[in-house]
Design an enzyme around this catalytic site. Structure first.
Site: not given
Ligand code: SAH
Ligand code: SF4
Length: 351
Positions: A90, A103, A110, A114, A117, A195, A219, A337
């Site tokens: 997406e 974006c 992935c 996390c 996510c 990112s 972070l 995301c």
């Molecule tokens: N993998 C990379 C880039 C993709 S995620 C990374 O983690 O930086 C891009 C951003 O979306 C990251 O900062 C991530 O922490 C944030 N993100 C992921 N899931 C989210 C959610 N449910 N609500 C808000 N931000 C989220």
């Molecule tokens: Fe992957 Fe970024 Fe999502 Fe973490 S926040 S699972 S690194 S896409």
């Protein structure tokens, strides 16, 4: 799946058509610009029928198609891209007066896992090729009626869709070179943000690529132990190592770096978190982007209110940090995301 010619540099296309197809080198420029406009081989009428057929037989042109668009009431638009093997990723478009910011995704799924996510829910499916990542940009630029160079309509890029860009390092770097190439769409690296969840060795390598994209690091906690609970990758690289890699990036590129901080209620949004962030980051050439969690139904983590986000911001600012709360966009269209893709997968399973 055929390889996409969109993954090829102009030089590589030149070698290919001269050596493999016995064509004149100048044809490569025609093919390159038509590819970057989003044309299929059959549309490239300046080429002979014979060449078009040969190209079609061995390669694909645009390996990505938009199969769904969703418009949010706030103007954000979300795209679902279909890849040639049936996978989907997406992208999100934010329209501004001076041009649009897009974006994009770098992987299907992935592997970083996390806790908050949706992209990591089913692990990594596969890396996107350079041509597929570029294909997302080209599809949307075409959708907006944009062309190449000055005529482009997508002017900013963020690599923040699904996937960890630095876990697909070679393809992402190749993509960055292609999308900023003078004969193509030509988006300056200064208008591109990458990112990462903090893959330290790759951050150091990126500093040596002579690319100068904006580096953003997720972070989400100033404490290693807490960070490990929400981001498994934190078990590999400490915050101290991340800060060293950021400093190295700044020394090499002169680019200020950004920290993303998703506020999760009761987890990382207390006063002690703000205080520790200030201790860690004060005086560094960086900016903190606070993001309110987009809640996903697959876990119980909660986001705070807008007021709480601004209170946390106040603490950081009074401590001398440069910070902002990112406007929450596209909530009504599965803004977070990986959420839209997840929904698509669930729906197609039900069908
Ligand atoms: N993998 C990379 C880039 C993709 S995620 C990374 O983690 O930086 C891009 C951003 O979306 C990251 O900062 C991530 O922490 C944030 N993100 C992921 N899931 C989210 C959610 N449910 N609500 C808000 N931000 C989220
Ligand atoms: Fe992957 Fe970024 Fe999502 Fe973490 S926040 S699972 S690194 S896409």
């Amino acid at each position: 799946m055929k390889e996409s010619l969109l993954s090829f540099s102009l030089e590589k296309i030149k070698n290919l058509i001269v050596e493999e197809f016995g064509e004149k080198p100048f044809r490569a420029g025609q093919i390159f610009s038509r590819l970057h406009l989003g044309e299929e081989f059959f549309e490239m009428t300046a080429l002979s029928n014979d060449l078009r057929e040969k190209l079609t037989e061995k390669y694909s042109a645009l390996p990505v198609k938009i199969i769904k668009t969703l418009k949010s009431t706030d103007g954000t638009e979300k795209f679902l891209f279909l890849l040639e093997d049936g996978n989907v990723v997406e992208g999100v478009l934010m329209r501004y007066k001076h041009g649009s910011s897009l974006c994009i995704s770098t992987q299907v799924g992935c592997r970083m896992g996390c806790a908050f996510c949706a992209s990591g829910l089913n692990g990594l499916v596969r890396n996107l090729s350079a041509g597929e990542i570029l294909g997302e940009v080209i599809c949307v630029n075409k959708y907006l009626g944009g062309g190449l160079g000055e005529k482009r309509k997508v002017i900013n890029l963020v690599l923040m869709g699904s996937g960890e860009p630095l876990d697909n390092y070679d393809n992402v770097v190749e993509f960055l070179r292609l999308v900023s190439f003078k004969d193509g769409i030509n988006i300056s690296p200064r208008n591109i943000s990458l990112s990462t969840s903090g893959l330290v060795p790759k951050m150091k390598r990126l500093a040596e690529e002579n690319l100068s994209v904006n580096l953003t690091v997720s972070l989400h906690s100033p404490f290693d132990e807490e960070r490990k609970k929400i981001m498994p990758v934190a078990k590999k690289y400490s915050i101290k190592e991340i800060l060293e890699a950021c400093k190295h990036y700044f020394d090499r590129t002169g680019r200020r770096y950004i920290f993303e901080y998703v506020l999760i209620k009761g987890e990382n949004d207390r006063r002690e978190h703000a205080e520790e962030l200030i201790k860690l980051l004060k005086g560094r050439p960086c900016h903190v982007n606070l993001i309110r969690l987009n809640e996903v139904k697959e876990n119980d983590l909660k986001g705070g209110t807008e007021k709480e986000a601004y209170q946390f911001l106040g603490l950081l600012e009074r401590g001398g940090l440069s910070a902002t709360v990112r406007r929450k966009m596209g909530e009504d269209i599965e803004g977070a995301c990986g959420q839209l893709r997840q929904k698509y997968i669930e729906q197609t399973k039900e069908d």
